[in-house]
Design a protein around this motif. Structure first.
Motif, PDB file in Angstrom:
ATOM      1  N   MET A   1      84.524 -51.859  44.240  1.00 62.28           N
ATOM      2  CA  MET A   1      83.568 -52.881  44.860  1.00 62.28           C
ATOM      3  C   MET A   1      83.985 -54.055  45.518  1.00 62.28           C
ATOM      4  SD  MET A   1      80.571 -52.861  41.677  1.00 62.28           S
ATOM      5  CE  MET A   1      81.833 -52.398  40.451  1.00 62.28           C
TER       6      MET A   1
ATOM      7  N   LYS B   1      84.619 -51.265  52.048  1.00 62.96           N
ATOM      8  CA  LYS B   1      84.551 -49.839  52.346  1.00 62.96           C
ATOM      9  C   LYS B   1      83.401 -49.741  53.643  1.00 62.96           C
ATOM     10  CE  LYS B   1      83.288 -48.572  48.419  1.00 62.96           C
ATOM     11  NZ  LYS B   1      83.498 -49.470  47.517  1.00 62.96           N
TER      12      LYS B   1
ATOM     13  N   ASP C   1      75.591 -44.825  48.984  1.00 62.60           N
ATOM     14  CA  ASP C   1      74.855 -45.449  48.416  1.00 62.60           C
ATOM     15  C   ASP C   1      73.444 -45.605  49.199  1.00 62.60           C
ATOM     16  OD1 ASP C   1      76.247 -46.315  46.241  1.00 62.60           O
ATOM     17  OD2 ASP C   1      76.848 -48.176  46.880  1.00 62.60           O
TER      18      ASP C   1
ATOM     19  N   PHE D   1      71.924 -42.544  37.996  1.00 58.51           N
ATOM     20  CA  PHE D   1      72.477 -42.868  39.453  1.00 58.51           C
ATOM     21  C   PHE D   1      73.766 -41.919  39.786  1.00 58.51           C
ATOM     22  CE2 PHE D   1      75.888 -44.822  41.825  1.00 58.51           C
ATOM     23  CZ  PHE D   1      75.238 -45.297  42.865  1.00 58.51           C
ATOM     24  N   ARG D   2      74.773 -41.675  38.796  1.00 63.47           N
ATOM     25  CA  ARG D   2      75.752 -40.864  38.888  1.00 63.47           C
ATOM     26  C   ARG D   2      75.382 -39.423  39.153  1.00 63.47           C
ATOM     27  NH1 ARG D   2      78.922 -44.738  40.121  1.00 63.47           N
ATOM     28  NH2 ARG D   2      79.467 -45.997  38.573  1.00 63.47           N
TER      29      ARG D   2
ATOM     30  N   GLY E   1      81.665 -47.199  44.763  1.00 67.51           N
ATOM     31  CA  GLY E   1      82.940 -47.493  44.073  1.00 67.51           C
ATOM     32  C   GLY E   1      83.247 -46.369  42.943  1.00 67.51           C
ATOM     33  N   GLY E   2      82.058 -45.922  42.413  1.00 76.29           N
ATOM     34  CA  GLY E   2      82.320 -44.992  41.169  1.00 76.29           C
ATOM     35  C   GLY E   2      82.391 -43.803  41.408  1.00 76.29           C
TER      36      GLY E   2
ATOM     37  N   ARG F   1      75.616 -55.646  42.519  1.00 77.11           N
ATOM     38  CA  ARG F   1      76.330 -54.338  41.624  1.00 77.11           C
ATOM     39  C   ARG F   1      75.745 -54.631  40.278  1.00 77.11           C
ATOM     40  NH1 ARG F   1      78.182 -55.975  46.831  1.00 77.11           N
ATOM     41  NH2 ARG F   1      79.813 -54.283  47.623  1.00 77.11           N
ATOM     42  N   PRO F   2      75.125 -53.469  39.962  1.00 75.35           N
ATOM     43  CA  PRO F   2      74.644 -53.549  38.320  1.00 75.35           C
ATOM     44  C   PRO F   2      75.663 -53.546  37.340  1.00 75.35           C
ATOM     45  CG  PRO F   2      74.278 -51.358  39.635  1.00 75.35           C
ATOM     46  CD  PRO F   2      74.628 -52.286  40.804  1.00 75.35           C
ATOM     47  N   LEU F   3      77.088 -53.168  37.846  1.00 75.37           N
ATOM     48  CA  LEU F   3      78.114 -53.190  36.791  1.00 75.37           C
ATOM     49  C   LEU F   3      78.553 -54.548  36.555  1.00 75.37           C
ATOM     50  CD1 LEU F   3      79.949 -49.999  37.638  1.00 75.37           C
ATOM     51  CD2 LEU F   3      78.390 -50.026  35.692  1.00 75.37           C
TER      52      LEU F   3
ATOM     53  N   ARG G   1      89.914 -47.729  36.597  1.00 80.96           N
ATOM     54  CA  ARG G   1      89.961 -46.699  37.904  1.00 80.96           C
ATOM     55  C   ARG G   1      90.962 -46.366  38.813  1.00 80.96           C
ATOM     56  NH1 ARG G   1      83.990 -48.507  40.100  1.00 80.96           N
ATOM     57  NH2 ARG G   1      82.949 -47.815  38.398  1.00 80.96           N
TER      58      ARG G   1
END
Ligand code: S3P
Length: 252
Positions: free
Chosen positions: A89, A93, A112, A135-136, A158-159, A196-198, A215
């Motif tokens: 994030m 990108k 997204d 979400f994944r 990002g994930g 960004r939820p994370l 990561r």
């Protein structure tokens, strides 16, 4: 008019073939390929050929399209694959992907954005209502649906690299560019952004660094090209991506 069209099409084809010849020459001699300055000169020159200024705006419209098409023909010949952008994030990108799509006249997609459009929900809302797992799942399904696209720049969440199946799909889809960013730079770029939820409940350098560090090897192993982004602007990053893509094998 029919006669004019016949002539125009003939000349149009001739121009595109010349574009491809010039491309070959530039490639052989390692000369820069996409030059904004040259396009400006073309506009000026063709306007000086006009016998009647009355059509000056129309000529600009026509040449806007011709130059776009020429760029598209070049990038199709140079990069017969999709260009996939991954990274943490705040690595840029979306902005880089959009800029690159303008430069190369390639289509642009963002995983997204596809999820937001399909669910009619924000990413935050999906995380809150259904959790990260859902979400994944949506992210993996989105990627599966993209398997038949071409000539496209795809910017990924990002994930996306957390799921090994996604990495396999991305590798089949095109060349993977990792936009590498340091925790400090990502932190500064994301300051004040709550999308960004994370990071929403704990926006701290420690939390961000923890997620990023876990990561790093995943991004590295997935990527064909690595671009360091700290301290660089989007234009510089795009130039570096193009230079690196020119060096790599055209097969994926
Ligand atoms: C995520 C990154 C986000 C988005 C979601 C999860 C992640 O995309 O997919 O919030 O796990 O890193 P961006 O990298 O475009 O912010």
């Amino acid at each position: 008019i029919d006669k004019c069209d016949k002539e125009l099409v003939k000349i149009f084809e001739r121009r595109l073939n010349a574009v491809l010849d010039v491309l070959e020459y530039k490639r052989k001699h390692a000369l820069p390929i996409f030059q904004g300055q040259r396009e400006k000169e073309v506009f000026k020159k063709v306007n000086s050929y006009l016998q009647n200024d009355e059509f000056s705006n129309e000529l600009d419209l026509l040449y806007g399209q011709i130059l776009k098409i020429s760029r598209q023909v070049q990038s199709k010949a140079l990069f017969p694959f999709n260009i996939i952008i991954i990274g943490f994030m705040g690595s840029g990108k979306t902005s880089v992907g959009m800029e690159l799509s303008k430069l190369l006249e390639m289509k642009y997609m963002d995983t997204d954005e596809i999820i937001i459009k399909n669910t009619n929900m924000s990413i935050n809302h999906i995380f809150e209502k259904f959790g990260e797992g859902k979400f994944r799942e949506l992210e993996a399904n989105t990627l599966e649906d993209l398997q038949n696209i071409n000539n496209t720049i795809i910017s990924c969440g990002g994930g996306i690299i957390l799921n090994p199946k996604n990495i396999k799909l991305l590798k089949q889809l095109g060349k993977i560019i990792w936009l590498k960013v340091s925790p400090n730079e990502a932190y500064n770029r994301l300051l004040g952004d709550s999308s960004r939820p994370l990071l929403k409940d704990d926006f701290s350098l420690t939390n961000l660094t923890n997620i990023l560090e876990k990561r790093l090897t995943l991004y590295e192993n997935a990527s064909d090209i690595i671009i360091e982004t700290d301290g660089k602007n989007f234009g510089e990053i795009c130039d570096e991506i193009i230079k690196n893509l020119l060096k790599c094998d055209s097969k994926i």
